[in-house]
Scaffold this active site. Structure first.
Site, PDB file in Angstrom:
ATOM      1  N   ALA A  75      -3.090   9.706   1.486  1.00 25.22           N
ATOM      2  CA  ALA A  75      -1.881  10.238   0.845  1.00 25.22           C
ATOM      3  C   ALA A  75      -1.784   9.831  -0.622  1.00 25.22           C
ATOM      4  O   ALA A  75      -1.266  10.584  -1.443  1.00 25.22           O
ATOM      5  CB  ALA A  75      -0.639   9.788   1.606  1.00 25.22           C
ATOM      6  N   CYS A 328       8.679 -10.229  -1.462  1.00 25.92           N
ATOM      7  CA  CYS A 328       8.379 -11.645  -1.705  1.00 25.92           C
ATOM      8  C   CYS A 328       6.967 -12.014  -1.278  1.00 25.92           C
ATOM      9  O   CYS A 328       6.283 -12.768  -1.941  1.00 25.92           O
ATOM     10  CB  CYS A 328       9.339 -12.538  -0.930  1.00 25.92           C
ATOM     11  SG  CYS A 328      10.905 -12.750  -1.766  1.00 25.92           S
TER      12      CYS A 328
END
Lengths: 404, 141
Positions: A75, A328
């Site tokens: 994609a 994070c």
């Protein structure tokens, strides 16, 4: 039970065993190893036949003509080819592009590149429910707009855009409409004979096919033109050169064939699993679903657990394979740009997890996951000064924090 | 991300989790960080007349390294004088826990937390035991 329990189907899926066995037949001397572009012998003809059968399967899932399917490596490449290809081809008509702030990086970074080349890009902000509404697109359309690129289903929060309605708007203005359907193909009905979408990106590995293969739908009527990004032997009608990887293509074809056949039953099962999971955690205090609940793909649940930080939550949930809404873990300390664009505050954005369920998820998987999540959240709230403050009735927004 | 064994140990068995009465004259509280940044530490120390830390408690909202840094800090400060405690450097914490570079800020936050707690107890002592004069003296020293 296999540990950790895999609840990250939005990141990638295991290959369906039926797909894997078909792929294995396309590789060895005894198998169908030929180059599909070889015109002079049986090995090539047979490989070409397999590739064309796969192309039909992909086309059938989205009700397109097989000649409208171009193989790519995934994609990301499809998005690049669609956006750069259309922008470069149509730039004499205008240089304005519309997309949204919560697109996949494959779209956002491609748009950034086009900005460097002199294009102008409007980044629409989704509403609080995570959806980009047709009227927002209508307002942003200009005389010099040449391309609109929006995702069908968002990868983090799973919400669904009304691409049929947006397609009508774009067609009326003769603007090319590209849709990234990596997260929706095989999960939602897509009818390209009805929807006025000009370009659509697909990925195999989000639908139980192999990684490294995808496709771009390129509409024939009305015809959409692209400037090729990969030059070479002129494969795929000159739009994407490179020897076709028969085994990958056959894998994607088989995965999409199965998806078409089983989508209905699978969605019912996934909604039941998702509800079963949510029912076991929803009574906890200050737990919120991010994005629209109604307009959402069946396998996705993105949840914020207030006063608990996402990365430490994942650390506690070592028996679950899930991902943090916040980035994070990738060494960046920024919370998710998707959640921020929805207006979710930074604290909640730091506290969110994405659970994505799939074909091989069982009821006992989600039951175990729910127990683990409750335990972990309770433990971390006991450790959290913010939870103490919440319990003391202090509004965290009234405190002046020292940002660091 | 791979955590060191020490981080995992502190994370799974955090030492000295809890809360001391922040109204008490013997308790200094340091609250540092911000929810928006993903880390908030609250460190509290109970200090006797001789300026020695008798007890320490923490609560931390943050990643595993932030929790481990504050847990370790409570172990280290107990029994130390407040003067010694405020000398603790983030580098020592980072080294002890083998924090990777992206997690160094967790140890910096822990250093900030003990400094803030010591500052708080000094301010309280200044106000309580002798009035403004003594507080100024301490601030100057």
């Amino acid at each position: 039970m296999k540990l950790p329990i895999y609840l990250d189907y939005s990141a990638t899926c295991p290959v369906d065993p039926r797909v894997a066995s078909k792929m294995a037949e396309q590789m060895t001397m005894e198998g169908n190893f030929g180059n599909p572009a070889s015109r002079s012998h049986l090995y090539g003809w047979k490989a070409e036949e397999a590739v064309e059968e796969a192309r039909r399967h992909v086309a059938e899932l989205v009700n397109a003509d097989p000649r409208e399917i171009v193989w790519t490596s995934g994609a990301t490449e499809s998005d690049n080819l669609a956006i750069k290809g259309a922008a470069h081809f149509y730039q004499s008509k205008g240089k304005h592009i519309i997309t949204s702030k919560i697109e996949h990086k494959a779209v956002l970074d491609t748009c950034r590149q086009l900005e460097r080349e002199g294009f102008e890009v409007t980044y629409l902000n989704p509403r609080e429910d995570g959806i980009v509404y047709p009227e927002q697109v209508e307002e942003a359309l200009r005389e010099d707009t040449i391309l609109v690129s929006l995702m069908h289903v968002n990868n983090e929060i799973g919400v669904i855009n009304d691409i049929a309605a947006i397609g009508e708007l774009c067609r009326a203005k003769k603007v090319v409409f590209h849709v990234d359907a990596a997260q929706s193909a095989g999960k939602l009905p897509i009818d390209l004979a009805e929807m006025k979408v000009d370009l659509m990106s697909f990925s195999a590995h989000k639908a139980y096919g192999p990684k490294g293969i995808g496709a771009l739908y390129v509409r024939r009527k009305p015809r959409v033109r692209l400037e090729a990004q990969m030059h070479g032997g002129g494969h795929e009608r000159g739009m994407r050169s490179g020897t076709l990887p028969t085994h990958q293509i056959v894998g994607m074809g088989e995965a999409f064939r199965i998806a078409k056949e089983e989508m209905g039953a699978e969605n019912e099962r996934l909604i039941a699993l998702r509800n079963r999971f949510w029912d076991q955690i929803k009574d906890m205090e200050e737990v919120h679903i991010n994005g629209s609940v109604e307009q959402r793909v069946p396998g996705n649940l993105n949840v914020s657990f207030a006063f608990v930080e996402g990365e430490s939550l994942i650390m506690s949930l070592r028996d679950l394979a899930i991902s943090s809404g916040s980035a994070c873990t990738s060494a960046s300390l920024e919370p998710s740009y998707v959640l921020r664009a929805l207006g979710v505050n930074d604290e909640l954005a730091h506290s969110s997890l994405r659970f994505s369920f799939g074909r091989f998820t069982t009821e006992s998987d989600v039951d175990t996951a729910a127990v683990e999540v409750r335990k972990a959240v309770e433990k971390l709230r006991e450790l959290s000064p913010l939870w103490d403050m919440y319990k003391d009735g202090i509004d965290l927004n009234t405190i002046e924090w020292a940002a660091h | 991300m791979a955590y060191s064994d020490k981080v995992i140990d502190h994370y799974e068995h955090p030492r000295n989790v809890g809360r001391l009465d922040d109204k008490s004259d013997n308790v200094g509280t340091g609250m540092v960080g911000a929810p928006a940044c993903g880390d908030v530490m609250r460190l509290q120390i109970q200090v006797n007349e001789n300026g020695v830390i008798e007890d320490a408690k923490f609560k931390t909202y943050g990643c595993g390294s932030a929790i481990a840094s504050s847990s370790l800090l409570t172990e280290w400060v107990k029994g130390k004088s407040i003067d010694e405690a405020e000398q603790i450097k983030n580098t020592a914490i980072a080294e002890e826990l083998a924090l990777p570079p992206v997690k160094i800020h967790c140890s910096v936050l822990a250093e900030d937390a003990i400094k803030a707690a010591v500052k708080d107890i000094r301010a309280k002592r200044g106000l309580v035991s002798g009035g403004a004069g003594e507080a100024q003296e301490e601030a100057a020293s």
